[in-house]
Write a protein that holds these residues in place. Sequence first.
Motif, PDB file in Angstrom:
ATOM      1  N   VAL A  11      54.038  26.584  72.581  1.00 55.49           N
ATOM      2  CA  VAL A  11      53.589  25.741  73.689  1.00 55.49           C
ATOM      3  C   VAL A  11      52.623  26.514  74.582  1.00 55.49           C
ATOM      4  O   VAL A  11      51.557  26.007  74.960  1.00 55.49           O
ATOM      5  CB  VAL A  11      54.795  25.227  74.499  1.00 55.49           C
ATOM      6  CG1 VAL A  11      54.328  24.528  75.770  1.00 55.49           C
ATOM      7  CG2 VAL A  11      55.638  24.276  73.648  1.00 55.49           C
ATOM      8  N   SER A  14      49.233  26.810  72.829  1.00 55.25           N
ATOM      9  CA  SER A  14      48.451  25.574  72.869  1.00 55.25           C
ATOM     10  C   SER A  14      47.844  25.348  74.248  1.00 55.25           C
ATOM     11  O   SER A  14      46.665  24.993  74.378  1.00 55.25           O
ATOM     12  CB  SER A  14      49.334  24.378  72.479  1.00 55.25           C
ATOM     13  OG  SER A  14      49.737  24.464  71.132  1.00 55.25           O
ATOM     14  N   HIS A  76      53.115  15.819  77.912  1.00 60.42           N
ATOM     15  CA  HIS A  76      52.201  16.265  76.856  1.00 60.42           C
ATOM     16  C   HIS A  76      51.219  15.156  76.486  1.00 60.42           C
ATOM     17  O   HIS A  76      50.044  15.430  76.210  1.00 60.42           O
ATOM     18  CB  HIS A  76      52.993  16.721  75.641  1.00 60.42           C
ATOM     19  CG  HIS A  76      53.878  15.680  75.032  1.00 60.42           C
ATOM     20  ND1 HIS A  76      54.853  15.007  75.751  1.00 60.42           N
ATOM     21  CD2 HIS A  76      53.947  15.175  73.762  1.00 60.42           C
ATOM     22  CE1 HIS A  76      55.477  14.143  74.962  1.00 60.42           C
ATOM     23  NE2 HIS A  76      54.939  14.222  73.752  1.00 60.42           N
ATOM     24  N   LEU A 188      50.846  19.271  70.478  1.00 61.27           N
ATOM     25  CA  LEU A 188      52.071  19.687  71.167  1.00 61.27           C
ATOM     26  C   LEU A 188      53.260  18.814  70.794  1.00 61.27           C
ATOM     27  O   LEU A 188      54.400  19.282  70.761  1.00 61.27           O
ATOM     28  CB  LEU A 188      51.853  19.641  72.685  1.00 61.27           C
ATOM     29  CG  LEU A 188      51.103  20.830  73.285  1.00 61.27           C
ATOM     30  CD1 LEU A 188      50.795  20.567  74.753  1.00 61.27           C
ATOM     31  CD2 LEU A 188      51.915  22.103  73.134  1.00 61.27           C
TER      32      LEU A 188
END
Length: 424
Positions: A11, A14, A76, A188
């Motif tokens: 995470v 990203s 997200h 994600l």
Amino acid sequence: MIETFWPRERVARSLTLSTMAFALSSGVFYTVSTLYFTRVVGLAPTTVGLGLGIAGGAGVLGAYGAGRLADRVGAHRVQWVATALNGLAMLAYTAAHSTAAFVAVACLAVGMRSASGSAKQAMLARWYVGPDRVAVRARLRVVTNVCIGLGTVAAGAALLVDTAAAYQAAMLAVAVLLLAAVLPLARLGRVPGVATRMLEHRSDDGAARSRGPSPLRDRTYVASVALNSVLAMHFGLQTVGVPLWIATTDAPTVMVSVLLVLNTVVVALLQVRASRGTDDVRRAGLTVRRASWLLAGACLAYALAGYGDLATACVLLVVAALAHSLGEILGEAGGWGMAFELADPRSAGAYQGLSQTGYAVASMVAPPLVTATAIAHGTVGWVALGVVFLAAGAGAAALVRNRTAVRPAPETVGGETEVSGQPA
């Protein structure tokens, strides 16, 4: 630095890759946008200022609305959609040749930029716990500052060529970079546990808790946002007030670039370190207060630079910028700690959206306030700004003096405690 620019955790990686592309686009946009709007599109400077002022209002709405939406559909998802719309808005700038079109596109661009920021904060608040939140947020800020600087340098090519085609190419590059920032965000949802964590907060027995309260009813949190927003007006001081003030001193205008480089270096080297421990909400308040002292000292040094000769003015400006930069990293670190730890985890999106709304309001208010005080009244104005910063810092420290954080309970997966999205 390796962990900052290429994190091991999926995470964080990203978010970092997306932030790199986003910040590069910002550096290019900040450098060429005003000249593009005035020289290529043909808008009057007053029209550009008015349009961006209206767009600032859209940014305030976007910041708060995106936070609330994140609690319903997932931070997200909100983040990648807002970033994509921001990229499309940048493409639309190339076809906005009227005042109405410019204002409409500007509202979309600024609104989605703020929405993306709120969604990122909400995602950090839900996916990470305790010190990991501010640590990751601090690393993302380092990435942002460095990449904005690189984007600014790259945009210098358009300034050197100084043609309509060069400015159009730069604006297209901004759009392409923003659209590229969507790619790591769109993936994600495939990270195990992300979709679930973004949509609910689980209690100790694994049952889904009810939706949390509105942050607008949380007087402590609203006060925290207000006080930290006052301190955040130093960004407007840096981008608007300092360049205008330097022009009134005996220092050369190149000092504007020198001070910006100094700020980037300080943030890159010290932001992560300054953020350690601010997951303790009381320590976060004290950190904000220390930041206010440094910002007040910076205001005094900026004012004194107006009385010196060339060498003295340059030295005082460097001292002021150093204090300003240290105040910035401490203020950000303390503000993140308060924003994360005082929030009800059941309404993480709404709380972080309100926090980002405060920053959006500060960015609107700071330019006219700084010009009406420091630039219009010199030393008296600088002292007034310093007093405002001191009052905000003292208020933040007093607000959380006897407070404890509202912490989400760690989740248990397969007998192991899960923190920061990974088994501990």
